[in-house]
Design a protein around this motif. Sequence first.
Motif, PDB file in Angstrom:
ATOM      1  N   PHE A  39       0.819  -1.211   0.000  1.00  0.00           N
ATOM      2  CA  PHE A  39       0.000   0.000   0.000  1.00  0.00           C
ATOM      3  C   PHE A  39       0.856   1.266   0.000  1.00  0.00           C
ATOM      4  CE2 PHE A  39      -2.558  -3.249   2.217  1.00  0.00           C
ATOM      5  CZ  PHE A  39      -3.630  -3.317   1.338  1.00  0.00           C
ATOM      6  N   GLU A  40       2.091   1.154  -0.433  1.00  0.00           N
ATOM      7  CA  GLU A  40       3.022   2.286  -0.381  1.00  0.00           C
ATOM      8  C   GLU A  40       2.482   3.514  -1.112  1.00  0.00           C
ATOM      9  OE1 GLU A  40       7.726   3.273  -1.177  1.00  0.00           O
ATOM     10  OE2 GLU A  40       6.942   1.301  -1.664  1.00  0.00           O
ATOM     11  N   ALA A  41       1.679   3.332  -2.151  1.00  0.00           N
ATOM     12  CA  ALA A  41       1.108   4.475  -2.868  1.00  0.00           C
ATOM     13  C   ALA A  41       0.093   5.233  -2.009  1.00  0.00           C
ATOM     14  CB  ALA A  41       0.440   4.009  -4.159  1.00  0.00           C
ATOM     15  N   LEU A  42      -0.475   4.557  -1.020  1.00  0.00           N
ATOM     16  CA  LEU A  42      -1.488   5.161  -0.152  1.00  0.00           C
ATOM     17  C   LEU A  42      -0.940   5.598   1.197  1.00  0.00           C
ATOM     18  CD1 LEU A  42      -4.326   2.513  -0.674  1.00  0.00           C
ATOM     19  CD2 LEU A  42      -4.109   4.745  -1.794  1.00  0.00           C
ATOM     20  N   LEU A  43       0.272   5.193   1.511  1.00  0.00           N
ATOM     21  CA  LEU A  43       0.784   5.328   2.866  1.00  0.00           C
ATOM     22  C   LEU A  43       2.255   5.732   2.838  1.00  0.00           C
ATOM     23  CD1 LEU A  43       0.100   4.709   5.868  1.00  0.00           C
ATOM     24  CD2 LEU A  43       0.782   2.366   5.424  1.00  0.00           C
ATOM     25  N   SER A  44       2.607   6.759   3.594  1.00  0.00           N
ATOM     26  CA  SER A  44       4.012   7.149   3.639  1.00  0.00           C
ATOM     27  C   SER A  44       4.644   6.909   5.006  1.00  0.00           C
ATOM     28  CB  SER A  44       4.178   8.622   3.262  1.00  0.00           C
ATOM     29  OG  SER A  44       3.539   9.460   4.204  1.00  0.00           O
ATOM     30  N   ASN A  45       3.817   6.895   6.056  1.00  0.00           N
ATOM     31  CA  ASN A  45       4.370   6.792   7.401  1.00  0.00           C
ATOM     32  C   ASN A  45       3.316   6.213   8.337  1.00  0.00           C
ATOM     33  OD1 ASN A  45       6.203   7.074   9.474  1.00  0.00           O
ATOM     34  ND2 ASN A  45       6.243   9.302   9.439  1.00  0.00           N
ATOM     35  N   CYS A  46       3.784   5.627   9.440  1.00  0.00           N
ATOM     36  CA  CYS A  46       2.912   5.116  10.496  1.00  0.00           C
ATOM     37  C   CYS A  46       3.436   5.613  11.836  1.00  0.00           C
ATOM     38  CB  CYS A  46       2.940   3.589  10.556  1.00  0.00           C
ATOM     39  SG  CYS A  46       2.323   2.762   9.120  1.00  0.00           S
ATOM     40  N   HIS A  47       2.521   5.880  12.730  1.00  0.00           N
ATOM     41  CA  HIS A  47       2.868   6.189  14.115  1.00  0.00           C
ATOM     42  C   HIS A  47       2.259   5.093  14.972  1.00  0.00           C
ATOM     43  CE1 HIS A  47       2.998  10.747  13.018  1.00  0.00           C
ATOM     44  NE2 HIS A  47       4.019  10.084  12.514  1.00  0.00           N
ATOM     45  N   LEU A  48       3.069   4.382  15.708  1.00  0.00           N
ATOM     46  CA  LEU A  48       2.613   3.285  16.550  1.00  0.00           C
ATOM     47  C   LEU A  48       2.890   3.644  18.007  1.00  0.00           C
ATOM     48  CD1 LEU A  48       1.568   0.310  16.735  1.00  0.00           C
ATOM     49  CD2 LEU A  48       3.977  -0.380  16.656  1.00  0.00           C
ATOM     50  N   ALA A  49       1.847   3.610  18.827  1.00  0.00           N
ATOM     51  CA  ALA A  49       1.989   3.867  20.263  1.00  0.00           C
ATOM     52  C   ALA A  49       1.596   2.607  21.012  1.00  0.00           C
ATOM     53  CB  ALA A  49       1.111   5.034  20.695  1.00  0.00           C
ATOM     54  N   ILE A  50       2.470   2.148  21.888  1.00  0.00           N
ATOM     55  CA  ILE A  50       2.209   0.967  22.711  1.00  0.00           C
ATOM     56  C   ILE A  50       2.251   1.426  24.159  1.00  0.00           C
ATOM     57  CG2 ILE A  50       2.920  -1.380  23.286  1.00  0.00           C
ATOM     58  CD1 ILE A  50       4.564  -1.278  20.592  1.00  0.00           C
ATOM     59  N   GLU A  51       1.119   1.343  24.819  1.00  0.00           N
ATOM     60  CA  GLU A  51       1.014   1.838  26.193  1.00  0.00           C
ATOM     61  C   GLU A  51       0.718   0.697  27.149  1.00  0.00           C
ATOM     62  OE1 GLU A  51      -1.185   5.374  28.740  1.00  0.00           O
ATOM     63  OE2 GLU A  51      -1.869   4.943  26.705  1.00  0.00           O
ATOM     64  N   ALA A  52       1.478   0.634  28.230  1.00  0.00           N
ATOM     65  CA  ALA A  52       1.252  -0.355  29.284  1.00  0.00           C
ATOM     66  C   ALA A  52       0.365   0.285  30.346  1.00  0.00           C
ATOM     67  CB  ALA A  52       2.578  -0.793  29.895  1.00  0.00           C
ATOM     68  N   LEU A  53      -0.753  -0.365  30.628  1.00  0.00           N
ATOM     69  CA  LEU A  53      -1.716   0.131  31.613  1.00  0.00           C
ATOM     70  C   LEU A  53      -1.889  -0.897  32.715  1.00  0.00           C
ATOM     71  CD1 LEU A  53      -4.432   1.200  29.020  1.00  0.00           C
ATOM     72  CD2 LEU A  53      -2.766   2.703  30.109  1.00  0.00           C
ATOM     73  N   ARG A  54      -2.192  -0.447  33.879  1.00  0.00           N
ATOM     74  CA  ARG A  54      -2.509  -1.328  35.001  1.00  0.00           C
ATOM     75  C   ARG A  54      -3.900  -0.941  35.513  1.00  0.00           C
ATOM     76  NH1 ARG A  54       1.588  -4.537  36.388  1.00  0.00           N
ATOM     77  NH2 ARG A  54       3.700  -3.851  36.004  1.00  0.00           N
ATOM     78  N   PRO A  55      -4.951  -1.417  34.827  1.00  0.00           N
ATOM     79  CA  PRO A  55      -6.299  -0.987  35.179  1.00  0.00           C
ATOM     80  C   PRO A  55      -6.745  -1.409  36.580  1.00  0.00           C
ATOM     81  CG  PRO A  55      -6.382  -2.708  33.524  1.00  0.00           C
ATOM     82  CD  PRO A  55      -4.933  -2.338  33.712  1.00  0.00           C
ATOM     83  N   ASP A  56      -6.269  -2.535  37.061  1.00  0.00           N
ATOM     84  CA  ASP A  56      -6.676  -2.978  38.402  1.00  0.00           C
ATOM     85  C   ASP A  56      -5.481  -3.106  39.351  1.00  0.00           C
ATOM     86  OD1 ASP A  56      -5.418  -5.262  37.555  1.00  0.00           O
ATOM     87  OD2 ASP A  56      -7.222  -6.477  37.475  1.00  0.00           O
ATOM     88  N   ARG A  57      -4.389  -2.478  38.993  1.00  0.00           N
ATOM     89  CA  ARG A  57      -3.159  -2.430  39.780  1.00  0.00           C
ATOM     90  C   ARG A  57      -2.436  -3.774  39.921  1.00  0.00           C
ATOM     91  NH1 ARG A  57      -2.609   2.721  40.695  1.00  0.00           N
ATOM     92  NH2 ARG A  57      -4.171   3.919  41.788  1.00  0.00           N
ATOM     93  N   SER A  58      -2.965  -4.826  39.328  1.00  0.00           N
ATOM     94  CA  SER A  58      -2.260  -6.107  39.417  1.00  0.00           C
ATOM     95  C   SER A  58      -1.899  -6.634  38.029  1.00  0.00           C
ATOM     96  CB  SER A  58      -3.084  -7.142  40.184  1.00  0.00           C
ATOM     97  OG  SER A  58      -4.277  -7.416  39.494  1.00  0.00           O
TER      98      SER A  58
END
Length: 104
Positions: A32-51
């Motif tokens: 898909f290079e004709a449609l896309l030049s760059n990507c931003h990927l965010a990976i977040e670690a969450l602790r919703p219940d603290r464990s």
Amino acid sequence: MGIGMQIVYLGFPGAAQLEAEAGAQLVRLARFEALLSNCHLAIEALRPDRSSLLYDVRLDLITPAHEFKPIAHCAGDNAEAAIRGAFDLAEQELETIAARARTH
């Protein structure tokens, strides 16, 4: 030229295995290079219940015209699986865009 990708880790220092997984998944989007030049990927670690640990993965696509296309979040207790899920959604979105372009 290829598709670029920026990765940011939030809530943890990141890991080489996650960067490798993201790179492997990016290869899937090369057609898909004709449609896309760059990507931003965010990976977040969450602790919703603290464990337990939950990973929230967000992928944003940037077109050659610098338009921003956010992809739905993917989350789970396995960061690599969440990354694959985000790229699955991106691939589906790009296939839809490509199909629309072929019919117009």
